[in-house]
Design an enzyme around this catalytic site. Structure first.
Site, short mmCIF file in Angstrom:
data_model
loop_
_atom_site.label_atom_id
_atom_site.label_comp_id
_atom_site.label_asym_id
_atom_site.label_seq_id
_atom_site.Cartn_x
_atom_site.Cartn_y
_atom_site.Cartn_z
N LYS A 125 56.56 31.83 -69.13
CA LYS A 125 56.43 30.63 -68.31
C LYS A 125 55.02 30.45 -67.75
CE LYS A 125 61.32 30.34 -67.19
NZ LYS A 125 61.83 31.56 -67.85
C1 LIG Z 1 63.03 31.39 -68.65
C2 LIG Z 1 63.21 32.50 -69.58
C3 LIG Z 1 63.96 32.37 -70.77
C4 LIG Z 1 64.69 31.10 -71.12
O1 LIG Z 1 63.83 30.03 -71.45
P1 LIG Z 1 64.41 28.54 -71.47
O2 LIG Z 1 63.24 27.69 -71.76
O3 LIG Z 1 64.99 28.30 -70.10
O4 LIG Z 1 65.46 28.50 -72.53
C5 LIG Z 1 64.04 33.45 -71.62
N1 LIG Z 1 63.46 34.62 -71.33
C6 LIG Z 1 62.74 34.80 -70.21
C7 LIG Z 1 62.15 36.14 -69.93
C8 LIG Z 1 62.58 33.76 -69.30
O5 LIG Z 1 61.88 33.95 -68.17
#
Ligand SMILES: *Cc1c(COP(=O)(O)O)cnc(C)c1O
Length: 444
Positions: free
Chosen positions: A119
Site C-alpha cells: 500500500k
Molecule cells: C491490503 C492488503 C491486501 C489486500 O489488498 P486489496 O487491494 O484490499 O485486495 C493483501 N495483502 C496485504 C498485506 C495487504 O495489506
C-alpha cells in the site's frame, strides 16, 4: 533511453459514481471526496488502451516512464506533466522485483517501500496528489485523512502522508491487536500524524470513522477524507505493479497469469485496468482466505456479503469487498465474460500455514501469509494451465507478520533497515474509549 509518448487525444477525465445518482466530477474532487455523495465508488469515464509500441518497447523503459505513460490519461489537464513526473519519481523510489521461486513461478515483491507494505505506492501517490492540489490554492483548507487500520494499511498511509502540507492524518487502531512492529510504524511518526489507540477491535475503529463522516458537527468544521482503496488516487497507481512485472517476465515468452492475494479487491482490479490498457494477461486469480464472497459469487452468480472472519492473513479479512463493483464494471457486469478472465479460490489458515512451510522447505523462500494465499491460488490454476508463467504478488514483508510467521517457519528472519529504524523510536498514541472521546478529539 528516454521514451516520450505524445498523446494529444486526452481531455480532462471525468469520474462518475457507480451508483449513478451523483454528478460526474474531475480528478481533484474525486480524490478529495474519496466516495461520491450517493456513496458510490468513482470510476473513470473512459479507459483508452495504450499503443502497441508501448508494450513492444516496455523492457527499454524505466519504471518512471512506464508509470507516467500509464496513468497520464487519468490526470491529464489537472496535474501537469512536469508535476506528474516529479510525483511519480518520488513515489517509485524503490524496487519491484519479480523473484523466481520455482520453475514457471515468480513472486512480485511489493514490499520494498518505506513501510514494507504494497500500500506504500498508492498511499504515497494519493498523498502527493492532495499535496499538489493544496499547493495550488491561495487559501488552504486543510484536509483530515481518517484511517481505521487492522495493522498494515495505517502504517503505509501514515508514512505516505508524513509532512504533506495541508493534510492531517488521524489513525485509529485497536489496542493490543496489531503487531509490535506495526504499532511502532503507526505511533512514532509525529508531525502531521496522530495515532489513536482505541479500546476495542478493528470493527469499532471502522465504525467510529464511518460515524464521523456522517456527523455534521464534525464535517462542518473539518474537511474529512479517507485513504482506503475506494479513493481513485490510491487505487489506480496499483496498476503500475502489473506493468513492472510484465516488463520483467516478458522475456519468458509465455502467457502470464497473476495471482493476487485479495481483500478489498483494489489491487487486482488495478491489474485488470492494466489489462484494459492493453497489457497481455492470460488470466487473473483472486486468492482469498476464508472470506470467500467472490469465489462463491463466481460459482453461484450470487453476491452475498457476510461479516468478515478473522484469519492469519488479516489484511484480507473483508466480508464485502468494496472494489468488486469496479471489476464488474470493467466487464460490463457480464459474469460470463468475467469468468473467462478471473478465477477465485479460498484457503483456510491451515492450508496457508502448510503452504508457507512447503515454499520454505522446497525453495528457501519465506512467504508472508498473504503471499502464501496467492501462491496457493496460482498453483491451483497452473495445474490445468502448465504452459503459462505464473506470478503471485507478495503484498507484505514476512517481518510485518512475525507472530504468524515465527511459529510456522523455523528460520531467523532478518529485520530490514526500514523496520529497525522505527523499533527504537518512542510510541505516542492517544487512548480513546468511545465515539464521544474521538469526536472531542476531532473538534478540539
Ligand atoms: C491490503 C492488503 C491486501 C489486500 O489488498 P486489496 O487491494 O484490499 O485486495 C493483501 N495483502 C496485504 C498485506 C495487504 O495489506
Amino acid at each position: 533511453m528516454s521514451y516520450e509518448y505524445t498523446f494529444n487525444i486526452y481531455k480532462k477525465m471525468n469520474f462518475y459514481s457507480l451508483n449513478g445518482k451523483a454528478p460526474e466530477v474531475g480528478l481533484e474532487e474525486a480524490v478529495v471526496r474519496g466516495i461520491a455523495p450517493d456513496k458510490g465508488l468513482y470510476f473513470p469515464e473512459s479507459i483508452t488502451p495504450l499503443p502497441q509500441s508501448f508494450f513492444d518497447n516496455i523492457e527499454n523503459l524505466s519504471n518512471n516512464e512506464i508509470a507516467f505513460t500509464a496513468i497520464r490519461q487519468f490526470v491529464d489537464g489537472v496535474i501537469p506533466d512536469t508535476a506528474l513526473k516529479d510525483i511519480i519519481a518520488d513515489v517509485l523510489s524503490f524496487d519491484f522485483p519479480v523473484v523466481e521461486v520455482e520453475e514457471n513461478i515468480g513472486t512480485l515483491e511489493l514490499f520494498h517501500g518505506p513501510t514494507m507494505a504494497f500500500k506504500d505506492v498508492g498511499a504515497r501517490f494519493m498523498a502527493r496528489c492532495l499535496g499538489y492540489f493544496s499547493a495550488q490554492k491561495e487559501t488552504q483548507e486543510p484536509v483530515t485523512v481518517l484511517v481505521a487500520t487492522s495493522g498494515d494499511t495505517g502504517g503505509a498511509v501514515a508514512r505516505g502522508f508524513l509532512n504533506v502540507e495541508g493534510v492531517d492524518v488521524v489513525i485509529l487502531y485497536p489496542t493490543g491487536k496489531v503487531s509490535d512492529i506495526q504499532e511502532k510504524q503507526l505511533t512514532t511518526l509525529g508531525a502531521n500524524i496522530t495515532a489513536l489507540e482505541v479500546d476495542g477491535v478493528f470493527d469499532d475503529c471502522q465504525a467510529m470513522v464511518k460515524t464521523a463522516f456522517l456527523d455534521e458537527e464534525i464535517t462542518s468544521q473539518r474537511k474529512l477524507t479517507s485513504a482506503n482503496s475506494i479513493n481513485i488516487a490510491r487505487w489506480l497507481p496499483q496498476l503500475f505493479y502489473f506493468l513492472f512485472a510484465y516488463k520483467q517476465a516478458k522475456s519468458k515468452g509465455k502467457e502470464l497469469v497473476f495471482s493476487v492475494p485479495s481483500g478489498n479487491f483494489g489491487n487486482i482490479c488495478a491489474g485488470m485496468v492494466a489489462h484494459k490498457l492493453g497489457m497481455p494477461v492470460k488470466h487473473f486469480v483472486a486468492s482469498v482466505n476464508s472470506n470467500d464472497i467472490v469465489p462463491e459469487y463466481l460459482k453461484t452468480g450470487e453476491y452475498k456479503p457476510k461479516p468478515s472472519v478473522a484469519t492469519i492473513s488479516n489484511a484480507m479479512d473483508v466480508g464485502d469487498p468494496s472494489n468488486f463493483i469496479r471489476i464488474q464494471k470493467l466487464f460490463n457486469n457480464d459474469l460470463e465474460a468475467l469468468s473467462q478472465k478471473l478465477s477465485s479460490y479460498s484457503y483456510s489458515d491451515e492450508e496457508t500455514k502448510a503452504a508457507m512451510q512447503k515454499i520454505y522447505a522446497e525453495t528457501g523462500y519465506i512467504a508472508d501469509p498473504h503471499g502464501a494465499v496467492g501462491y496457493l491460488g496460482l498453483k491451483h490454476y497452473l495445474k490445468d494451465h502448465p504452459d503459462a508463467y505464473g506470478i503471485f504478488l507478495e503484498t507484505a514483508h514476512p517481518v510485518k507478520f512475525l507472530p504468524v510467521v515465527n511459529p510456522v517457519i523455523d528460520a531467523e528472519i532478518e529485520i530490514p533497515e526500514q523496520i529497525k529504524a522505527v523499533m527504537d523510536k518512542e510510541k505516542h498514541a492517544i487512548p480513546i474509549k468511545n465515539y464521544d472521546e474521538f469526536k472531542s478529539f476531532l473538534l478540539s
